[in-house]
Design a protein around this motif. Structure first.
Motif, PDB file in Angstrom:
ATOM      1  N   VAL A 173       7.084   1.162  26.811  1.00 20.95           N
ATOM      2  CA  VAL A 173       6.132   2.132  27.352  1.00 20.95           C
ATOM      3  C   VAL A 173       4.735   1.881  26.783  1.00 20.95           C
ATOM      4  O   VAL A 173       3.721   2.159  27.426  1.00 20.95           O
ATOM      5  N   VAL A 205      12.997   9.987  22.913  1.00 20.41           N
ATOM      6  CA  VAL A 205      11.633   9.479  23.087  1.00 20.41           C
ATOM      7  C   VAL A 205      11.660   7.983  23.402  1.00 20.41           C
ATOM      8  O   VAL A 205      12.609   7.282  23.059  1.00 20.41           O
ATOM      9  N   ASP A 206      10.587   7.532  24.019  1.00 17.43           N
ATOM     10  CA  ASP A 206      10.522   6.125  24.432  1.00 17.43           C
ATOM     11  C   ASP A 206       9.889   5.233  23.373  1.00 17.43           C
ATOM     12  O   ASP A 206      10.139   4.032  23.331  1.00 17.43           O
ATOM     13  N   ALA A 207       9.031   5.843  22.578  1.00 21.20           N
ATOM     14  CA  ALA A 207       8.368   5.056  21.532  1.00 21.20           C
ATOM     15  C   ALA A 207       8.148   5.923  20.306  1.00 21.20           C
ATOM     16  O   ALA A 207       8.003   7.140  20.414  1.00 21.20           O
ATOM     17  N   LYS A 234       9.738   2.102  17.466  1.00 20.41           N
ATOM     18  CA  LYS A 234      10.541   2.039  18.697  1.00 20.41           C
ATOM     19  C   LYS A 234       9.593   1.832  19.867  1.00 20.41           C
ATOM     20  O   LYS A 234       8.510   2.412  19.904  1.00 20.41           O
ATOM     21  N   ASN A 235      10.029   1.014  20.793  1.00 19.61           N
ATOM     22  CA  ASN A 235       9.241   0.839  22.021  1.00 19.61           C
ATOM     23  C   ASN A 235      10.201   0.286  23.072  1.00 19.61           C
ATOM     24  O   ASN A 235       9.901  -0.677  23.755  1.00 19.61           O
ATOM     25  N   THR A 236      11.368   0.928  23.161  1.00 21.62           N
ATOM     26  CA  THR A 236      12.457   0.336  23.935  1.00 21.62           C
ATOM     27  C   THR A 236      12.145   0.134  25.406  1.00 21.62           C
ATOM     28  O   THR A 236      12.481  -0.873  25.992  1.00 21.62           O
ATOM     29  N   THR A 237      11.483   1.091  25.981  1.00 18.59           N
ATOM     30  CA  THR A 237      11.221   0.933  27.410  1.00 18.59           C
ATOM     31  C   THR A 237       9.881   0.215  27.631  1.00 18.59           C
ATOM     32  O   THR A 237       9.355   0.190  28.734  1.00 18.59           O
ATOM     33  N   PRO A 290       7.924  10.064  30.107  1.00 17.40           N
ATOM     34  CA  PRO A 290       8.028   9.230  28.901  1.00 17.40           C
ATOM     35  C   PRO A 290       7.322   9.894  27.709  1.00 17.40           C
ATOM     36  O   PRO A 290       6.216  10.416  27.856  1.00 17.40           O
ATOM     37  N   SER A 305      11.367  16.687  26.526  1.00 16.69           N
ATOM     38  CA  SER A 305      12.170  15.595  27.090  1.00 16.69           C
ATOM     39  C   SER A 305      12.834  16.015  28.397  1.00 16.69           C
ATOM     40  O   SER A 305      13.153  15.181  29.240  1.00 16.69           O
ATOM     41  N   TYR A 328       2.357  10.624  30.808  1.00 11.60           N
ATOM     42  CA  TYR A 328       2.941  10.382  29.482  1.00 11.60           C
ATOM     43  C   TYR A 328       2.729  11.593  28.583  1.00 11.60           C
ATOM     44  O   TYR A 328       1.741  12.301  28.718  1.00 11.60           O
TER      45      TYR A 328
END
Ligand code: BGC
Length: 739
Positions: free
Chosen positions: A403, A546-548, A398-401, A526, A521, A487
């Motif tokens: 980050v 989580v962001d990633a 995952k790395n949606t934002t 992030p 969180s 972070y």
């Protein structure tokens, strides 16, 4: 394999030797004991040094001249110490026993030569599988062989060719995952790397494929549990990796400790003699697992005593019996043969195989190796290869934002059970069996925390462990420190474990580790979740927070540095999951399943919703697939083939590697077809803006499956072909097959 002429020569020598042997000498060749049995002290003692017990040494090495030895001396020995041990044993066996037969030493060098001090410890097999790069597996096996041989250890109880059907099973970490094709390709690469088609060569070792058969399918997900495997599935999913690796030349096979359909593998004549030695024409050594003949009595309850168990196992086809603690079984075998309960030709077959491996390994002429001939152990080159392997294993989920990669100028909190430990990166089979002892840690290696500190400077890094595996240590401190940073890197993980100690009752990531993420969180910062674990643990509740997400598996000694280099963009991740990552413990399926398996509560067919799919993994760059072509749309007859090609372009801003995956699906078949089946993959490297055409070939045979009569067949009809690097976005075309 070795040249025919040499093999004939060895076969002649075996016959001569066999003709000289007494029955007891033959039975002794069939015994594998544990090294501590000939040392002073109790078997499981931790020691500082291996001191031979004179009486026991004489009994086992000189008088009995046992066939084989395994295990460690109870401490971590370096090459020189192994040399001392092996030289003492082999000199006595060769010079003082009646027939002068060298001893076959086998050991679990599972992820690198982990039982040799100073060796490099590679990522575990599950991580090798995640690289989807057989060349790296081959290279790691080759280095493992070299470093094992530096310690005079010629036979490795590896690789693991089990198809792992459940993430509950702790030894999924020692497997190449859930897919028979990926398992096969990687197992073969390992065999090639270890044996190099010439195990007589001083740098190569013989492999021992494990665990025959169906070990990865325990019904309750526990180690050594009964598996229910109908023959049709046995042949479709579990047998092919062994079959292919035997074709590749694998010289040893270890029998699985579990039972299949209630029949212990160790007494399963159909599996060992009919299938393995018959159908697959395996000519190497079939060894039992640890105490597993005795376990026919104690665990399986299929034999009433050791005599009964031995009779069953030897008649089933076992050649070498790992009975670590004593030599009782030797007299039992003699008695059984004398009373005609085991035919002598069975014993001769077993001994021939053991002797053959000894000749092939050149042990009669070179029974041990001088460590000074192996200057490359633990060398910079080996370390660099280890780093490369771990780099390609890391799987970005995952790395949606967007980050990641992180900005090096910002402040980071590093927290979590796996944040500051070498042992958690290495997992089990690391210097000690469970790998939990910190005594042997190499302090030049970096934990994740240390690597991040080195990368961005300690003043930019806050640390609080937060939790242990199961308990809160100081989550409050972690929350407090989180407020000061830009972070948060949370490194969750598992306690190093294998075999029975790796059994778990819940697949969920331990609650306390999830709680840490939930609390963090709330700071609004992030969060990058790094998972250091041998298997997928359920994380459904924390994933949205989580962001990633980075799956690091058990990345080995270079893991800390590699994870940090992924975080800061020095490595562009290219791993892909070698298993399905479940979202719910009550909804676990491998990616290949029947349509009826995914029927949901509304009678629809949407019941497969894993957290992440098999073959999934992101990159910091983007790959565009185009020009998907198939050379023809119909295959006719058994020998036909077609070519598939696709163009892949790196359309992002970073050089990267991509795994191009090829699946097929049989649309209608007499046996309910699987959702899809991996039939090919290639890992390619693409610079920014570059493109490459990737080609695959599919033959008619490649469309086959195991039919109702348990034989591979191809049926006429339609097939779908899927190609791509992301199982959620595959390109699709149809083809036909006609007889
Ligand atoms: C394991 C095997 C291993 C053997 C020898 C057993 O308990 O199941 O994988 O090779 O021990 O150490």
């Amino acid at each position: 394999m070795e040249p025919v002429a040499e093999e004939t020569q060895a076969e002649k020598r075996i016959k001569v030797l066999l003709a000289k042997m007494t029955l007891k000498e033959k039975a002794s060749q069939m015994l594998n004991i544990g090294l501590p049995t000939i040392l002073k002290g109790d078997y499981w003692d931790e020691r500082d040094s291996a001191v031979f017990d004179v009486k026991k040494f004489k009994k086992y090495i000189i008088d009995l001249n046992v066939g084989s030895i395994h295990n460690t001396p109870g401490y971590l020995a370096d090459s020189k110490e192994w040399y001392r041990i092996l030289k003492t044993i082999q000199d006595a066996a060769i010079k003082k026993s009646r027939l002068g037969i060298p001893i076959l030493y086998g050991i679990d060098n599972i992820h690198g030569a982990n039982y040799v001090a100073g060796s490099v410890m590679f990522p575990h097999q599950i991580a090798l599988a995640a690289t989807w790069n057989p060349e790296l597996t081959e290279m790691s096996a080759n280095i493992t062989s070299y470093e094992s041989k530096s310690a005079s250890l010629p036979w490795n109880f590896n690789p693991n060719a089990d198809v792992a059907m459940s993430p509950l099973w702790g030894r999924i970490s020692e497997s190449f995952g859930e897919d028979p094709h990926l398992v096969s390709e990687m197992t073969n690469a390992y065999v090639r790397g270890s044996q190099q088609n010439d195990v007589g060569n001083v740098s190569n070792t013989a492999v021992c494929l494990k665990h025959f058969l169906g070990y990865g399918a325990g019904r309750n997900g526990k180690d050594r549990a009964n598996a229910i495997i109908p023959e049709i599935n046995l042949r479709q999913y579990f047998l092919p990796p062994f079959e292919n690796a035997i074709k590749e030349g694998a010289m040893g096979v270890m029998i699985s400790s579990n039972a299949v359909n209630g029949v212990p593998c160790h007494s399963n004549r159909y599996y060992i003699t009919d299938i393995l030695k018959g159908e697959l024409r395996f000519k190497g050594v079939v060894i039992s697992d640890f105490s597993d003949v005795e376990f026919l009595v104690e665990a399986h309850q299929t034999a009433k005593d050791l005599r009964d168990a031995t009779k069953q196992a030897v008649n089933a086809g076992l050649d070498l019996i790992m009975n670590p603690f004593d030599a009782k079984i030797v007299d039992v075998i003699v008695d059984l043969v004398e009373k005609n309960e085991i035919p002598i030709h069975r014993i001769d077959d077993a001994v021939t195989r053991v002797l053959r491996l000894k000749f092939q390994l050149n042990l009669f002429d070179v029974p041990y190796n001088n460590p000074s001939d192996f200057p490359k152990i633990g060398s910079e080159k080996h370390i660099a290869e280890n780093y490369k392997t771990a780099s390609e294993a890391i799987t970005l989920l995952k790395n949606t934002t967007v980050v990641l990669p992180l900005n090096k100028k910002k402040k980071v909190l590093v927290t979590g059970y796996a944040a500051n430990s070498i042992n958690r990166l290495n997992g089990a089979w690391s210097r000690t069996f469970l790998g939990r002892d910190t005594l042997y840690n190499d302090h030049s290696k970096l934990t994740i925390l240390e690597a991040i500190q080195k990368e961005i400077g300690s003043s930019n890094v806050e640390f609080a462990e937060g939790t242990s595996y199961l308990d809160d240590i100081n989550t409050k401190l972690a929350i407090k420190k989180a407020k000061k940073v830009d972070y948060i890197v949370v490194c969750v993980g598992e306690i190093p474990a294998t075999e029975k100690p790796s059994d778990i009752n819940e697949l969920d990531l331990p609650k306390v580790q999830q709680e840490l993420v939930k609390k963090l969180s709330k700071t609004g910062k992030p969060i990058i979740l790094v998972m250091v674990q041998g298997r997928p643990r359920i994380m459904r509740e924390i994933e949205p927070l989580v962001d990633a997400v980075i799956m690091a598996y058990l990345p080995g000694q270079e893991g800390g540095k590699v994870i940090s280099d992924v975080l800061f963009g020095k490595i562009n991740p290219s791993g892909k999951l070698p298993y399905t990552y479940p979202k719910y413990s009550g909804n676990y399926l491998t990616y290949y399943h029947k349509k009826t398996d995914i029927r949901d509560v509304n009678w629809g067919f949407d019941g497969f919703y894993p957290q992440y799919e098999f073959g999934y993994g992101l990159s910091y760059t983007n790959f565009k697939y185009s020009k998907f072509t198939i050379s023809k749309d119909t295959l006719k007859g058994h020998d036909d083939a077609l070519e598939i090609s696709v163009q892949v372009k790196n359309t992002g801003k970073m050089d990267g590697k991509e795994v191009v995956e090829l699946f097929i699906k049989d649309m209608v078949a007499s046996v309910s077809p699987d959702s899809k089946k991996l039939v090919g993959f290639q890992k390619i490297k693409l610079k920014v803006g570059a493109s490459k055409t990737v080609k695959f070939r599919i033959t008619s045979k490649g469309l086959s499956f195991v039919g109702m009569d348990n034989k591979w067949i191809v049926e006429e009809g339609e097939f779908e072909i899927y190609i791509g690097g992301n199982p959620l976005k595959m390109k699709k075309k149809k083809i036909q097959y006609h007889h």
